[in-house]
Design a protein around this motif. Structure first.
Motif, mmCIF file in Angstrom:
data_model
loop_
_atom_site.group_PDB
_atom_site.id
_atom_site.type_symbol
_atom_site.label_atom_id
_atom_site.label_comp_id
_atom_site.label_asym_id
_atom_site.label_seq_id
_atom_site.Cartn_x
_atom_site.Cartn_y
_atom_site.Cartn_z
ATOM 1 N N PRO A 167 -36.209 -27.442 12.060
ATOM 2 C CA PRO A 167 -34.839 -27.079 12.445
ATOM 3 C C PRO A 167 -34.664 -25.571 12.523
ATOM 4 O O PRO A 167 -35.325 -24.816 11.800
ATOM 5 C CB PRO A 167 -34.006 -27.662 11.297
ATOM 6 N N PRO A 168 -33.771 -25.108 13.410
ATOM 7 C CA PRO A 168 -33.442 -23.673 13.401
ATOM 8 C C PRO A 168 -32.762 -23.315 12.089
ATOM 9 O O PRO A 168 -32.006 -24.114 11.526
ATOM 10 C CB PRO A 168 -32.498 -23.522 14.592
ATOM 11 N N VAL A 169 -33.048 -22.122 11.607
ATOM 12 C CA VAL A 169 -32.508 -21.732 10.304
ATOM 13 C C VAL A 169 -31.464 -20.636 10.410
ATOM 14 O O VAL A 169 -30.941 -20.173 9.402
ATOM 15 C CB VAL A 169 -33.646 -21.283 9.353
ATOM 16 N N GLY A 170 -31.142 -20.178 11.624
ATOM 17 C CA GLY A 170 -30.113 -19.155 11.767
ATOM 18 C C GLY A 170 -30.607 -17.803 11.323
ATOM 19 O O GLY A 170 -31.769 -17.602 10.998
ATOM 20 N N GLY A 171 -29.723 -16.846 11.313
ATOM 21 C CA GLY A 171 -30.070 -15.496 10.890
ATOM 22 C C GLY A 171 -30.500 -14.601 12.022
ATOM 23 O O GLY A 171 -30.711 -13.416 11.829
ATOM 24 N N GLY A 172 -30.632 -15.141 13.208
ATOM 25 C CA GLY A 172 -31.056 -14.314 14.328
ATOM 26 C C GLY A 172 -29.917 -13.889 15.214
ATOM 27 O O GLY A 172 -30.119 -13.461 16.338
ATOM 28 N N ASP A 173 -28.685 -14.011 14.748
ATOM 29 C CA ASP A 173 -27.526 -13.716 15.595
ATOM 30 C C ASP A 173 -26.844 -12.418 15.237
ATOM 31 O O ASP A 173 -25.699 -12.181 15.579
ATOM 32 C CB ASP A 173 -26.521 -14.868 15.488
ATOM 33 N N GLY A 174 -27.525 -11.568 14.485
ATOM 34 C CA GLY A 174 -26.962 -10.262 14.153
ATOM 35 C C GLY A 174 -26.076 -10.251 12.936
ATOM 36 O O GLY A 174 -25.498 -9.230 12.588
ATOM 37 N N ARG A 175 -25.946 -11.394 12.255
ATOM 38 C CA ARG A 175 -25.035 -11.472 11.107
ATOM 39 C C ARG A 175 -25.764 -11.364 9.776
ATOM 40 O O ARG A 175 -25.164 -11.574 8.731
ATOM 41 C CB ARG A 175 -24.258 -12.789 11.147
ATOM 42 N N THR A 176 -27.046 -11.047 9.808
ATOM 43 C CA THR A 176 -27.821 -11.042 8.576
ATOM 44 C C THR A 176 -27.229 -10.103 7.546
ATOM 45 O O THR A 176 -26.974 -10.482 6.403
ATOM 46 C CB THR A 176 -29.277 -10.649 8.878
ATOM 47 N N LEU A 177 -26.996 -8.862 7.921
ATOM 48 C CA LEU A 177 -26.491 -7.891 6.959
ATOM 49 C C LEU A 177 -25.037 -8.151 6.588
ATOM 50 O O LEU A 177 -24.605 -7.814 5.487
ATOM 51 C CB LEU A 177 -26.647 -6.475 7.533
ATOM 52 N N SER A 178 -24.280 -8.779 7.502
ATOM 53 C CA SER A 178 -22.872 -9.030 7.193
ATOM 54 C C SER A 178 -22.698 -10.114 6.143
ATOM 55 O O SER A 178 -21.625 -10.226 5.542
ATOM 56 C CB SER A 178 -22.120 -9.436 8.468
ATOM 57 N N SER A 179 -23.741 -10.917 5.893
ATOM 58 C CA SER A 179 -23.627 -11.983 4.893
ATOM 59 C C SER A 179 -23.303 -11.420 3.517
ATOM 60 O O SER A 179 -22.576 -12.030 2.739
ATOM 61 C CB SER A 179 -24.933 -12.784 4.829
ATOM 62 N N ILE A 180 -23.860 -10.257 3.201
ATOM 63 C CA ILE A 180 -23.678 -9.667 1.876
ATOM 64 C C ILE A 180 -22.247 -9.189 1.678
ATOM 65 O O ILE A 180 -21.818 -8.955 0.548
ATOM 66 C CB ILE A 180 -24.672 -8.497 1.672
ATOM 67 N N ALA A 181 -21.482 -9.058 2.782
ATOM 68 C CA ALA A 181 -20.105 -8.579 2.673
ATOM 69 C C ALA A 181 -19.149 -9.661 2.193
ATOM 70 O O ALA A 181 -18.024 -9.360 1.795
ATOM 71 C CB ALA A 181 -19.637 -8.035 4.025
ATOM 72 N N VAL A 182 -19.567 -10.922 2.234
ATOM 73 C CA VAL A 182 -18.730 -12.009 1.728
ATOM 74 C C VAL A 182 -18.658 -11.884 0.205
ATOM 75 O O VAL A 182 -19.702 -11.831 -0.454
ATOM 76 C CB VAL A 182 -19.312 -13.372 2.130
ATOM 77 N N PRO A 183 -17.460 -11.821 -0.395
ATOM 78 C CA PRO A 183 -17.369 -11.574 -1.848
ATOM 79 C C PRO A 183 -18.177 -12.539 -2.697
ATOM 80 O O PRO A 183 -18.851 -12.131 -3.647
ATOM 81 C CB PRO A 183 -15.860 -11.698 -2.120
ATOM 82 N N GLN A 184 -18.135 -13.846 -2.384
ATOM 83 C CA GLN A 184 -18.890 -14.806 -3.189
ATOM 84 C C GLN A 184 -20.385 -14.550 -3.073
ATOM 85 O O GLN A 184 -21.120 -14.643 -4.063
ATOM 86 C CB GLN A 184 -18.584 -16.238 -2.752
ATOM 87 N N VAL A 185 -20.856 -14.211 -1.874
ATOM 88 C CA VAL A 185 -22.282 -13.936 -1.683
ATOM 89 C C VAL A 185 -22.677 -12.663 -2.420
ATOM 90 O O VAL A 185 -23.723 -12.610 -3.080
ATOM 91 C CB VAL A 185 -22.622 -13.832 -0.181
#
Length: 381
Positions: free
Chosen positions: A182-200
């Motif tokens: 299955p595709p696992v995502g992460g290739g859409d330019g949002r990799t670094l923005s994930s850390i900006a989510v407070p829970q993450v």
């Protein structure tokens, strides 16, 4: 389920061996390469640093086209780095090879975990991720002593050959696997923005604390036992920690799927704090065997519990989130080892290190409660 994810588990085993195996053969490597043990020890720093940087930055681009291709590239880089380590003629080639190996490992951990989660039904997601963690812990527990034995009998270069052999088996298993991944995502330019989510962000900080307290303290388990008058039990404690870790990671998946990581994660953090407190306050081989096994079980079971807590509601970001989490955990382990060394250098006895770890455990428990706290939905109307 195990038939679908076993190539990823084997890859995780090779990672588990590689992350810790050098600690058991550092003096042999130093003699072979005409360097100091301290200089060779920088190889661990090089591996960890590359791991921390590569996971978040490279996992997405490498899997943008194909998950299988990303895994094979990561495994190829990982194996090439370890082969270069085994053949290194001098210190600088050795250190460079550890950077290469750490780069492959950082990508491989994140992608393998995300792929395992994507290969199963949502109700089995926790168990799939726990299997990858089981591979990491099993590689550490069984592989490191085996690597030390190989190093004693045939030389440290054959120890690294063992890591390469396991990695090649995993690479072949992935290459011949007929089912699509299955595709696992992460290739859409949002990799670094994930850390900006407070829970993450809170979860990544929690992963750092887990690494700081649990893996960092593990570095000093033998001197801790000796300081408290249990030197003869040192290796029994090492095995208790390892067996607890394997059991914890193997059994964590079921409770994650059954009761939810939001309930399990604070419990794991609380039990980890309890184990540190017992080690700080009580003596005796029997008590320590139980506490050390509990410490290992909680330290490793916390990995998939945190992964599930952070990714179940955002599966499209599993790769990037796991990359940040694992990078933080290994950085925490490196900082914990360095902090322990600094404390010992400042005159703190090894027997008092569990008390310092307990302080870290308090912070981890509070942060775990914040990470799993239900998010308030905005009012409508």
């Amino acid at each position: 389920m195990i038939r679908r994810v076993w190539p990823l588990v084997v890859a995780a085993v090779s990672l588990g061996i590689d992350a810790y195996v050098l600690a058991g053969v550092l003096p042999r490597i130093a003699d072979s390469l005409a360097a100091t043990v301290g200089a060779i020890g920088l190889g661990v720093t090089a591996f960890t640093g590359a791991y921390a940087v590569a996971g978040p930055l490279l996992s997405g681009p490498l899997t943008a086209v194909s998950t299988r291709r990303g895994l094979l590239v990561a495994l190829g880089v990982f194996n090439a780095g370890n082969l270069a380590t085994a053949l290194a003629p001098d210190l600088w080639v050795f250190l460079g090879s550890r950077v290469v190996s750490g780069t492959g490992a950082g990508v491989l951990t994140a992608v393998a975990t995300a792929a395992a989660a994507g290969m199963v039904a949502p109700r089995e997601r926790g168990r799939a991720m726990a299997l990858v963690t089981f591979g990491l812990s099993a590689g550490t527990v069984a592989g490191v002593p085996a690597g030390m034995l190989v190093g004693e009998q045939a030389g440290w270069r054959w120890t690294m050959g063992l890591v390469v052999a396991v990695g090649v088996v995993s690479m072949l298993a992935l290459a011949v696997r007929s089912r699509p991944m299955p595709p696992v995502g992460g290739g859409d330019g949002r990799t670094l923005s994930s850390i900006a989510v407070p829970q993450v962000a809170g979860g990544v900080a929690l992963a750092f604390l887990f690494g700081l307290g649990s893996l960092g303290l593990y570095t000093y388990l033998l001197p801790m036992a000796a300081e408290r008058g249990m030197a003869d039990w040192g290796f029994a404690f090492v095995w208790a920690w390892g067996i607890g870790g394997v059991a914890g990671s193997a059994l964590a998946g079921g409770p994650i799927d059954a009761v939810g990581s939001h309930r399990l994660l604070p419990l794991v953090a609380g039990l980890l704090l309890a184990s540190f407190t017992i080690l700080a306050l009580l003596d005796g081989p029997a008590v320590w065997l139980v506490a050390v096994a509990l410490w290992g079980a909680c330290g490793w079971s916390g990995v998939p519990a945190l992964q599930d807590a952070l990714t179940r509601s955002r599966p499209e970001r599993t790769t990037s989130i796991v990359a940040f989490q694992m990078a933080a955990m290994y950085l925490g382990a490196a900082v914990g080892a360095a902090l322990g060394s600094a404390l010992l250098g400042a005159g703190v006895s090894a027997g008092r290190l569990p008390a310092w770890a307990a302080a870290c455990g308090v912070a981890a428990l509070l942060l775990a409660l914040l990470v799993v706290r239900p998010r308030r939905r905005p009012r409508t109307g």
